[in-house]
Write an enzyme that holds these catalytic residues in place. Structure first.
Site, PDB file in Angstrom:
ATOM      1  CG  LEU A 147     -13.901 -42.762  32.087  1.00 18.13           C
ATOM      2  CD1 LEU A 147     -13.335 -41.572  31.306  1.00 18.13           C
ATOM      3  CD2 LEU A 147     -15.356 -42.996  31.706  1.00 18.13           C
ATOM      4  N   GLY A 169      -5.255 -49.976  33.036  1.00 22.33           N
ATOM      5  CA  GLY A 169      -4.244 -50.770  32.337  1.00 22.33           C
ATOM      6  C   GLY A 169      -2.921 -50.646  33.045  1.00 22.33           C
ATOM      7  N   GLY A 170      -1.866 -51.063  32.349  1.00 28.73           N
ATOM      8  CA  GLY A 170      -0.546 -51.002  32.950  1.00 28.73           C
ATOM      9  C   GLY A 170      -0.079 -49.580  33.210  1.00 28.73           C
ATOM     10  N   GLY A 230      -1.995 -47.098  34.316  1.00 26.89           N
ATOM     11  CA  GLY A 230      -2.722 -46.475  35.418  1.00 26.89           C
ATOM     12  C   GLY A 230      -4.214 -46.591  35.189  1.00 26.89           C
ATOM     13  CE  LYS A 251      -1.992 -41.346  31.019  1.00 26.60           C
ATOM     14  NZ  LYS A 251      -1.365 -41.840  29.774  1.00 26.60           N
ATOM     15  CG  ASP A 271       2.867 -48.456  23.862  1.00 27.71           C
ATOM     16  OD1 ASP A 271       2.882 -49.612  23.378  1.00 27.71           O
ATOM     17  OD2 ASP A 271       2.325 -48.182  24.948  1.00 27.71           O
TER      18      ASP A 271
END
Length: 465
Positions: free
Chosen positions: A164, A167-168, A170, A186, A283
């Site tokens: 799907l 990114g950083g 995973g 994830k 974040d």
């Protein structure tokens, strides 16, 4: 209770011992020495006396013999009683020693259990072999521990056809579970201490959150040095892909963008106002805002989030994404809930202008969206021209300046000038249609003068800030 039992044993054992010794003493006293005079002569002694008259040497010889026999018997009794006392004393001491050992072991076991419970209650402090804390969360029923084989089968062995996004943090895969439900998985590489802490932190926090604008956790799993977090599936993916991907935001009209902004603000309001202690996301960005089938926005990725009570400026590593990090946090390490408000202001600019938070102009030169947009947001002549071209023709200009003013206040360099996220929620609710979660009725019955006055109030507030 253990200590009370030991005291009772210590009290009763000596009494038993002394009673035994008393019996021994009485036994010794009841056997009088041979030389003790008899109060009245017995028949046997009379006969012995009479016989002595006929045999003068017999009395002396028999008296000496009887004396030695009685002396030997007396010494044997004393020796037997001494041995008995020693045995009783040994048994008493052994009993005391065994009771002491039992008490120490019981106390240590209780202490270890109490320490283990404290460690589990404080945090999710271990990984893989140190997995007791995560199991504790599972035992509360908040989140399930899912077998790795189920995830492997559900994702087709984590095949690219189920990918799907990545990114950083995973990679995220779609998985079909045994009950035919679809979830997002994830996959995190947890070989480093930082990655382990983020994995544990997210599982811990999400197991406690319950809000419609925060992603729901289905479960977690661990296999070798890889952690897996299973979420509810969000069919429309993340906001970043919708805004900056191939579609360039074409699926998001003006009202949907305001709804997403309001949902995001409500999620932050839950963290800042309703969580005890306060949780700072740390974040917030468009890639961490996920959208379900009805474009309801939900906050995700809480690996870097911190509870305000546990925040330590000296120990907390500077983290975040360039373009979203508040200046006071980047420069001085000062982290507050206003840091999240700043990041929200950047997301609001993305929704309004359709631009990335940092854009590369040349290979060596980048431009910040905040720096570029700030002087133009309060300019009535310029603002309509910098709005995202996809929505430029559908923007309700009666509310355009209100949204721009909210964004300006959120991205103020000075944290104290930024509003609380609750104030942002109250500012956005009247701008979102009723059917999308706001209070706006379309068309809204009001006078043009009223609109202009509201616009002026927002702009004046932004300019004074």
């Amino acid at each position: 209770m253990k200590l009370l039992h030991l005291v009772l044993v210590l009290q009763t054992v000596p009494i038993w011992f002394f009673r035994s010794c008393t019996v021994v003493v009485h036994a010794i006293q009841e056997d009088p020495p041979v030389s003790s005079p008899s109060p009245s002569p017995s028949p046997i002694s009379l006969i012995s006396t009479s016989m002595a008259a006929f045999s003068p040497g017999v009395e002396s010889e028999m008296g000496i013999k009887d004396h030695y026999q009685h002396g030997d018997l007396h010494r044997k009794k004393i020796l037997l009683l001494i041995v008995t006392c020693c045995i009783l004393a040994g048994i008493s001491l052994l009993s005391l020693f065994l009771c002491f050992i039992y008490y120490k072991k019981s106390s240590q076991k209780k202490k270890d259990t109490r320490s283990s419970d404290v460690e589990k209650g404080l945090s999710l402090a271990s990984f893989l072999g140190k997995f007791s804390a995560l199991k504790m969360v599972s035992n509360r029923g908040s989140v399930s521990l899912i077998e790795y084989k189920i995830l492997e089968k559900g994702t087709n062995n984590f095949g690219d056809d189920r990918l799907l996004g990545k990114g950083g943090f995973g990679r995220v895969y779609k998985a079909v579970m045994e009950d035919d439900s679809s979830v997002a998985v994830k996959k995190l590489d947890c070989t480093t201490d930082d990655a382990q802490r983020e994995f544990e932190n997210e599982v811990d926090l999400l197991s406690k959150f319950h809000h419609p604008n925060i992603i729901s956790i289905v479960g977690f799993s661990v296999h070798e040095e890889t952690g897996f977090i299973i979420y509810e599936l969000m069919p429309n993916g993340c906001l970043e892909d919708l805004l900056h991907g191939p579609s360039r935001g074409s699926s998001l009209n003006w009202h949907l963008r305001l709804k997403i902004a309001l949902d995001t603000a409500r999620g932050l309001e839950y963290l800042h106002e309703f969580c005890k202690p306060v949780v700072i996301h740390r974040d917030l960005k468009s890639s961490n805002i996920l959208l379900d089938a009805n474009f309801n926005a939900k906050l995700s990725d809480f690996g870097l989030a911190v509870a305000d009570s546990s925040y330590n400026k000296n120990k907390l590593k500077l983290s975040g994404t360039v373009g979203y990090v508040a200046p006071e946090y980047m420069l001085d390490g000062e982290l507050t809930d206003k840091s999240d408000v700043y990041a929200f202001g950047v997301v609001l600019l993305e929704l309004l202008l359709g631009r990335r938070p940092v854009e590369k102009l040349t290979p060596v030169h980048c431009q910040s969206l905040v720096t570029w947009a700030m002087p133009q947001l309060t300019n009535r002549a310029v603002l309509p021209t910098i709005v995202d071209p996809v929505i430029r023709d559908s923007v309700d200009e009666k509310y355009l300046f209100q949204v721009a003013a909210v964004a300006v206040l959120c991205i103020q360099p000075e944290p104290s000038y930024r509003p609380l996220i609750t104030d942002v929620v109250h500012s956005l609710i009247p701008l979102v249609p009723l059917e999308l979660g706001g209070t706006l009725r379309v068309p809204q019955p009001t006078t043009p003068g009223g609109h202009r006055q509201a616009e002026k109030l927002f702009l004046d507030g932004a300019a004074s800030a």
